[in-house]
Design a protein around this motif. Structure first.
Motif, mmCIF file in Angstrom:
data_model
loop_
_atom_site.group_PDB
_atom_site.id
_atom_site.type_symbol
_atom_site.label_atom_id
_atom_site.label_comp_id
_atom_site.label_asym_id
_atom_site.label_seq_id
_atom_site.Cartn_x
_atom_site.Cartn_y
_atom_site.Cartn_z
ATOM 1 N N MET A 45 -41.035 1.736 -55.758
ATOM 2 C CA MET A 45 -40.157 2.052 -56.897
ATOM 3 C C MET A 45 -40.124 3.555 -57.146
ATOM 4 S SD MET A 45 -41.196 -0.975 -59.533
ATOM 5 C CE MET A 45 -41.511 -2.605 -58.860
ATOM 6 N N LEU A 46 -41.286 4.199 -57.095
ATOM 7 C CA LEU A 46 -41.321 5.648 -57.314
ATOM 8 C C LEU A 46 -40.649 6.402 -56.175
ATOM 9 C CD1 LEU A 46 -44.782 6.571 -58.880
ATOM 10 C CD2 LEU A 46 -42.534 6.533 -59.945
ATOM 11 N N GLN A 47 -40.834 5.947 -54.942
ATOM 12 C CA GLN A 47 -40.223 6.619 -53.794
ATOM 13 C C GLN A 47 -38.705 6.587 -53.881
ATOM 14 O OE1 GLN A 47 -42.028 4.591 -50.490
ATOM 15 N NE2 GLN A 47 -43.999 5.624 -50.782
ATOM 16 N N GLU A 48 -38.149 5.537 -54.466
ATOM 17 C CA GLU A 48 -36.692 5.457 -54.626
ATOM 18 C C GLU A 48 -36.174 6.574 -55.535
ATOM 19 O OE1 GLU A 48 -36.193 1.422 -55.951
ATOM 20 O OE2 GLU A 48 -36.055 0.679 -53.902
ATOM 21 N N GLY A 49 -37.056 7.149 -56.329
ATOM 22 C CA GLY A 49 -36.678 8.261 -57.183
ATOM 23 C C GLY A 49 -36.764 9.611 -56.506
ATOM 24 N N GLN A 50 -37.288 9.649 -55.273
ATOM 25 C CA GLN A 50 -37.449 10.915 -54.555
ATOM 26 C C GLN A 50 -36.205 11.321 -53.778
ATOM 27 O OE1 GLN A 50 -40.212 12.608 -55.323
ATOM 28 N NE2 GLN A 50 -40.622 10.802 -56.577
ATOM 29 N N SER A 51 -35.285 10.371 -53.552
ATOM 30 C CA SER A 51 -34.072 10.715 -52.809
ATOM 31 C C SER A 51 -33.179 11.584 -53.700
ATOM 32 C CB SER A 51 -33.339 9.439 -52.382
ATOM 33 O OG SER A 51 -32.944 8.685 -53.514
ATOM 34 N N GLN A 52 -32.253 12.302 -53.064
ATOM 35 C CA GLN A 52 -31.297 13.118 -53.807
ATOM 36 C C GLN A 52 -29.893 12.645 -53.485
ATOM 37 O OE1 GLN A 52 -31.786 15.218 -56.259
ATOM 38 N NE2 GLN A 52 -33.961 14.771 -56.088
ATOM 39 N N PRO A 53 -29.152 12.128 -54.437
ATOM 40 C CA PRO A 53 -29.605 11.821 -55.789
ATOM 41 C C PRO A 53 -30.532 10.612 -55.767
ATOM 42 C CG PRO A 53 -27.390 10.990 -55.491
ATOM 43 C CD PRO A 53 -27.761 11.719 -54.222
ATOM 44 N N PRO A 54 -31.310 10.406 -56.824
ATOM 45 C CA PRO A 54 -32.257 9.290 -56.830
ATOM 46 C C PRO A 54 -31.538 7.942 -56.843
ATOM 47 C CG PRO A 54 -32.155 10.298 -58.996
ATOM 48 C CD PRO A 54 -31.337 11.168 -58.073
#
Length: 177
Positions: A45-54
């Motif tokens: 779940m946290l890794q999905e927030g690391q992409s740009q855009p999240p």
């Protein structure tokens, strides 16, 4: 007053402690989240927030210095949609009127995001309190996916609800200024 703080690995044990059964976890996170909740599942779940855009953003919800909830927004940037999900209030904080201000914070967060024109969510149809809350905040019930989720031996119907940016702005306009 409630505030959002980015979810972090240090929050994993607390969040996991809020769920005491497979149905609790499925109601919160869907049938793909394991019970007991693993650090690996929360890492994803946290890794999905690391992409740009999240593709996903996760928060702990605080009242002062006390964590009282958790919620997430997942994004479909191509179509300008966000999905509110994985909303939970800490067991010891339930029944204190936190649902409305917590969900309002997430709606505001979604529509502060440029390009997001629609906020949607899934809710199991037996969760009448949540459905009522979402309706009072302007969400429209758009349909049911029958027998769509398995929780142990049970099968649950999933309700789909949506709120448009223009609807949220119109509801907020009488309170502005």
């Amino acid at each position: 007053m409630l505030t959002l703080r980015p979810f972090a690995p240090s929050d994993y044990p607390l969040l996991a402690s809020w769920f005491t059964s497979l149905p609790d976890v499925v109601q919160w996170g869907g049938s793909h989240v394991p019970y007991p909740i693993t650090h690996a599942a929360l890492d994803v779940m946290l890794q999905e927030g690391q992409s740009q855009p999240p593709s996903r953003r996760c928060w702990m919800v605080y009242r002062g210095d006390t964590p009282v909830g958790h919620a997430q927004l997942a994004y479909d940037w191509r179509d300008g949609n966000a999905r509110l999900g994985r909303v939970v209030i800490a067991p010891g904080e339930r029944g204190q009127g936190l649902g409305r201000p917590m969900v309002t914070l997430l709606i505001d967060e979604a529509f502060r995001t440029p390009g997001i024109e629609r906020l949607e969510l899934n809710v199991y149809t037996f969760n009448e309190r949540a459905i009522h809350l979402y309706k009072t905040l302007g969400f429209t019930f758009e349909g049911v996916r029958r027998s769509s989720t398995q929780a142990g031996d049970a099968r649950w119907d999933t309700g789909m609800m949506g709120l448009l940016r223009t609807e949220w702005q119109a509801a907020a306009a009488p309170h502005a200024g």
